[in-house]
Design a protein around this motif. Structure first.
Motif, short mmCIF file in Angstrom:
data_model
loop_
_atom_site.label_atom_id
_atom_site.label_comp_id
_atom_site.label_asym_id
_atom_site.label_seq_id
_atom_site.Cartn_x
_atom_site.Cartn_y
_atom_site.Cartn_z
N UNK A 167 37.28 -41.45 -19.75
CA UNK A 167 36.15 -40.92 -18.98
C UNK A 167 35.59 -39.70 -19.71
N UNK A 168 34.24 -39.60 -19.85
CA UNK A 168 33.64 -38.38 -20.43
C UNK A 168 33.79 -37.21 -19.47
N UNK A 169 34.07 -36.00 -20.00
CA UNK A 169 34.15 -34.80 -19.18
C UNK A 169 32.75 -34.28 -18.86
N UNK A 210 38.72 -37.74 -21.58
CA UNK A 210 40.08 -37.67 -21.05
C UNK A 210 40.47 -39.04 -20.52
N UNK A 211 41.80 -39.19 -20.27
CA UNK A 211 42.33 -40.39 -19.61
C UNK A 211 42.70 -39.99 -18.19
N UNK A 212 42.08 -40.67 -17.19
CA UNK A 212 42.37 -40.29 -15.80
C UNK A 212 43.62 -41.01 -15.32
N UNK A 233 51.75 -38.21 -20.41
CA UNK A 233 50.60 -37.34 -20.65
C UNK A 233 49.76 -37.94 -21.77
N UNK A 234 48.41 -37.89 -21.56
CA UNK A 234 47.49 -38.46 -22.55
C UNK A 234 46.62 -37.35 -23.11
N UNK A 235 46.34 -37.44 -24.42
CA UNK A 235 45.41 -36.53 -25.08
C UNK A 235 44.44 -37.38 -25.89
N UNK A 236 43.15 -36.96 -25.87
CA UNK A 236 42.10 -37.67 -26.61
C UNK A 236 41.65 -36.75 -27.74
N UNK A 237 41.49 -37.34 -28.93
CA UNK A 237 41.14 -36.53 -30.09
C UNK A 237 39.78 -35.84 -29.91
#
Length: 711
Positions: free
Chosen positions: A81-83, A73-75, A64-68
């Motif tokens: 990738x920007x949401x 997000x990481x696909x 699982x990936x989380x972006x600060x």
């Protein structure tokens, strides 16, 4: 629009030296820790910015990936990738990747992006939804993560500290263990930007956690903000193999044990983080020696390490197995046993112990032996077979005589060296009483048999003992023979009649008597009749007589082939005769010449015994006039007192005495008492000149009478 610094196969080229990757050993986590992308006014929704390189070394399952920054997000293809359409992205964000095997972070730097407004700084670090933060005033310090065992180049950026009140004359300062305290210089902070970097590879097993403090000061060193805590966690890598405490372990299991019996427990240890799969161990048996009767006689619980039996109780038979010891090669593997896990090896030696499942059996049902009558000792060794383990209670034999020995003539003991039964005669056998003996012997083990095994007929045996006839010596009866005789009986007087019989009554043999020991040479024996007579006078006072008894030894010999002899004792109690005159004691008396009361105590003695001794009668000799100078007074049965009636000059005097015992008839002894008159001064007696003058009592009496007549 996004402009990448450079591209290779559609991927961003990272600042880490990807060209220097070494694939010799997989290190779980982000394979590149730092990424850069150029900012050109903003980022379009769903348009990938870059692709991160991440490998947990097990296939990336469950990562699982989380972006600060919550706008990114990481696909599934590991693209950032920007949401949505993003203009205010900030100049840095962090990507956190985690699963059961790894926990790691990477940093993405936005080149040329304007800083976000102060009210959105928490979003830059992802602190609003993702992780806790610490703040004091406007100093924001996110927790940081560093994988252990990173490769050069160093220093490496691990995070950023941000101050909303930072001014041109303010600088960042980093303190604590790992900064300005030992180990010093592990971490550093850019004084102007707040970038935190690590200077060398870390070892989680040495230090797993660093607690530092960040503050800002002005150029003079005055504290402006902080200090705020900075926590740096070292992310574990699987760099430690499982280790067993000992290279060899020993255990044992009893034969016939049920399937599933626990034999022993193998335990290994892994120095990696126990909260990750790096330290989760699984156990397996990779080899069993020997592999008969089955290569899978044992099983090890993969998680607990318990070794249990798999073989059936019937096959787990110590007496039929090819060996009593089995060696198992045990492997402990981390990463929960996955293919990429590291391993450690140890050897388990399992001994199959014995139980008493075989009864001892005699090698023969009948044993025979012969023994001479009158002898003792081992006559036969009984042999048994026992398939159990030698030198154990299941093998050691205990023998017992269960029939045929009513008089306890026999005894049987176990030979500890070979387990044989040693049958011995402990009380001599008599051929004339019984020529044969039949014994029934039973053998058992020290340990009880298992419930399903019993002692059978083979655990008993019969022993035939043949007694061999031996020419036995004659036996005196009674022995000793005690008689009473008076001393001084005439030579040739009858003393006793010896009686000896031959135990070999089934044979006709004659007996001859002889004297074996006669200390005073007083006795003679008729060789055919056995009558004993005197050849000398019996004397009770002889030194050969003790307590009025005289002891002689005689021998009786038969005419067997070879001849046999026996001995007998004759004890003569000798009655006393009054044949010894009494005598005085002491024979010399000393007195002082100036003594006013000169008294001497004398006693009588006699070699005879009562009634031929005291009371003694002590009198002055028959010479006339002695009573004028001496007087004798009786004290008791044995002693009297002699008193001097006139003073005497210093000299030696011989006083005639008559001593008579109380025998019937009595015996008197005319004797003399030597009286020494000495000089006495200060309790010292000087008799040195007394001996020079020998004065006869008769002369003394004459002088005394002459002096009386002159008066």
């Amino acid at each position: 629009m996004v402009t990448l610094l450079s591209q290779r196969r559609g991927q961003v080229v990272c600042t880490g030296s990807q060209e220097e990757e070494e694939k010799a050993e997989c290190v779980p986590g982000f394979q590149e820790k730092e990424y850069r992308v150029e900012y050109s006014g903003g980022f379009l929704k769903d348009i990938p910015l870059l692709q991160v390189v991440f490998d947990d070394c097990t296939g990336n399952e469950g990562v699982e990936f989380e972006v600060s920054n919550p706008d990114f997000l990481i696909d599934e293809k590991l693209n950032l990738v920007p949401r949505r359409h993003v203009i205010d992205s900030g100049d840095v964000m962090f990507v956190h990747g985690v699963n059961n095997h790894v926990d790691d972070m990477a940093q993405v730097t936005i080149m040329g992006a304007p800083s976000r407004s102060p009210q959105t700084l928490r979003e830059i670090l992802g602190l609003s939804d993702m992780m806790p933060y610490r703040s004091k005033r406007s100093l924001l310090v996110p927790p940081m993560f560093v994988p252990e065992n990173q490769r050069a180049p160093f220093p490496r950026l691990i995070g950023k500290v941000i101050s909303s009140n930072m001014k041109e004359d303010h600088i960042f300062r980093l303190t604590g263990r790992g900064a300005d305290q030992d180990p010093k210089g592990v971490f550093s902070i850019n004084r102007l930007t707040g970038d935190v970097a690590v200077s060398r590879a870390l070892d989680r097993e040495a230090i797993a956690y660093y607690h530092l403090q960040v503050s800002t000061t002005d150029l003079s060193g005055k504290l402006v903000e902080g200090p705020a805590d900075l926590d740096v966690s070292v992310i574990d890598q699987n760099d430690n193999r499982p280790v067993f405490k000992e290279p060899r372990y020993s255990g044992e299991v009893q034969e016939g044990s049920p399937t599933g019996t626990t034999v022993m427990t193998m335990t290994a240890y892994d120095a990696d983080d126990p909260n990750t799969d790096n330290a989760v161990l699984r156990y397996i048996i990779v080899r069993q020696l020997p592999d008969k009767p089955s290569p899978n006689m044992f099983y090890i619980d993969p998680e607990r390490g318990d070794i249990v039996t798999v073989i059936s109780p019937h096959q787990l038979d110590r007496e039929t197995l090819p060996t009593t010891q089995y060696e198992l090669e045990i492997v402990a593997k981390d990463m929960a046993g996955s293919e990429v896990g590291l391993t450690g090896t140890a050897t388990a030696t399992i001994t199959i112990t014995d139980r008493n499942d075989h009864a001892p059996e005699f090698t023969h049902s009948l044993f025979q032996a012969s023994v001479n009558e009158g002898s003792t000792g081992v006559v036969v060794n009984l042999t048994v077979d026992d398939r159990d383990d030698p030198a154990t209670g299941a093998w050691r034999a205990i023998y017992s005589i269960i029939n045929g020995d009513p008089n306890q003539n026999f005894e049987i003991q176990t030979n500890l060296d070979n387990n044989e039964g040693m049958l011995s005669v402990v009380k001599p056998l008599d051929y004339e009483s019984a020529m044969f003996h039949t014994l029934l012997i039973k053998v058992e083990n020290e340990d009880p048999l298992v419930p399903d095994v019993v002692y059978g007929s083979s655990s008993t045996a019969t022993v035939y003992i043949t007694v061999m006839d031996v020419n036995e010596g004659p036996v005196f009866f009674p022995d000793p023979l005690v008689v009473i005789r008076r001393e001084n009986i005439p030579v040739g007087s009858f003393v006793a009649m010896l009686n000896a019989t031959d135990p070999d009554y089934l044979q006709t043999q004659s007996i001859r008597f002889s004297v074996l020991r006669d200390p005073a040479d007083w006795l003679i024996v008729n060789p055919f009749k056995g009558n004993v007579t005197t050849r000398a006078i019996l004397d009770r006072e002889s030194p050969h007589v003790h307590n009025n008894q005289y002891t002689a030894l005689f021998m009786a010999t038969d005419n067997g082939s070879p001849p046999a002899s026996g001995t007998g004792t004759l004890i003569i109690t000798i009655e006393d005769e009054n044949d010894n005159a009494p005598y005085i004691f002491p024979s010399v008396a000393r007195v002082c010449e100036d003594s006013k009361d000169m008294n001497v105590v004398i006693g009588g003695r006699d070699k005879d015994i009562h009634p031929n001794t005291d009371p003694f009668k002590i009198e002055l000799g028959k010479q006339p006039g002695l009573e004028k100078t001496w007087k004798i007074s009786r004290i008791n049965d044995t002693h009297s007192q002699i008193m001097l009636l006139h003073s005497l000059k210093k000299a030696n005097y011989n006083l005639p005495l008559v001593l008579t015992d109380s025998g019937v008839p009595p015996i008197s002894n005319n004797t003399e008492l030597k009286v020494q008159v000495c000089t006495c001064k200060k309790n010292r007696m000087d008799c040195s000149h007394a001996g020079s003058i020998q004065t006869n009592i008769l002369l003394l009496l004459g002088l005394v009478l002459l002096s009386i007549l002159c008066l």
